[in-house]
Design an enzyme around this catalytic site. Sequence first.
Site, short mmCIF file in Angstrom:
data_model
loop_
_atom_site.label_atom_id
_atom_site.label_comp_id
_atom_site.label_asym_id
_atom_site.label_seq_id
_atom_site.Cartn_x
_atom_site.Cartn_y
_atom_site.Cartn_z
N ILE A 1 -6.79 8.61 -1.77
CA ILE A 1 -6.92 7.15 -1.73
C ILE A 1 -7.89 6.90 -0.58
CG2 ILE A 1 -4.78 7.00 -0.35
CD1 ILE A 1 -4.45 4.11 -1.33
N SER A 2 -8.95 6.14 -0.84
CA SER A 2 -9.94 5.89 0.21
C SER A 2 -9.30 5.10 1.34
CB SER A 2 -11.11 5.08 -0.36
OG SER A 2 -11.69 5.75 -1.46
N SER A 3 -9.90 5.18 2.52
CA SER A 3 -9.36 4.42 3.66
C SER A 3 -9.46 2.92 3.36
CB SER A 3 -10.14 4.74 4.93
OG SER A 3 -11.37 4.07 4.91
N ARG B 184 0.82 -1.23 0.00
CA ARG B 184 0.00 0.00 0.00
C ARG B 184 0.85 1.28 0.00
NH1 ARG B 184 -5.45 0.96 1.05
NH2 ARG B 184 -5.93 2.92 2.05
#
Length: 229
Positions: A75-77, A49
């Site tokens: 970037i979404s959680s 990530r």
Amino acid sequence: MPHHRNAGIEGAPGRTDGWQGRRDGMVSRLSAEDACSERLLAVFARLPRHRFVDPGLSEAAYKLDSLPIGSGQTISSAATQARMTELLDPRSRNRILEVGTGSGYQTALLAELSAWVFTIEVIEALAARAKDLLGTLGYRNVLFRTGDGAIGWREAAPFDRILVTAGAPRLPDGLLSQLADGGRLVCPVGQADRQELVVIERSGDRFSSKTNDTCRFVPLIGAEGWPCP
Ligand code: SAM
């Protein structure tokens, strides 16, 4: 297009890249939130990530927050990505359309869990970066396009799954018509600053709709979305 298994992260370098401890920590937190299945946790445990965010944010990448990725986008959680993926329920033989490539992390999650991912990003710089990174990481089952994804990808339709990762004011009609019979679409729908996760399932000409959790995504822009800021 032939059925093609994904290549994915070659040789699972995650085990040797020095970030496995942080990945395992993130997986424990996701697991504690009961956010996802073992199958999905295993993918979170091997995807690097930190490579999907700016180097200055590498450490933060493994917390559960959303993070900036440039061009005013995020970037979404990991928890949101887990939730969206579970609602989408991708299967190994599926062809998936993703609208909003962003960093490419959700794209990689989907590529690990399905046969093909067709991903569209409206911001050229983000699309180019995600394409480079996923190529470097060894994904051969992702096709990229730059432009307004809310109108879909007609030549490649129908799709077994469609995931929209930006908040829409209403369900984009064009996408519904590109959903395969028996297919499923997940899209955040609502106001610019607050949406609900809507899941649509298609059976013949019937579309059933279910509304889930509230969420907050950056706006889907374009003809079927919000005006460009
Ligand atoms: N899933 C992504 C990730 O893992 O990094 C995060 C996506 S971000 C929350 C939403 C993305 O949708 C942004 O990159 C934004 O530029 C893109 N977007 C917004 N409107 C779009 C449209 N009409 N077509 C394609 N992409 C769009």
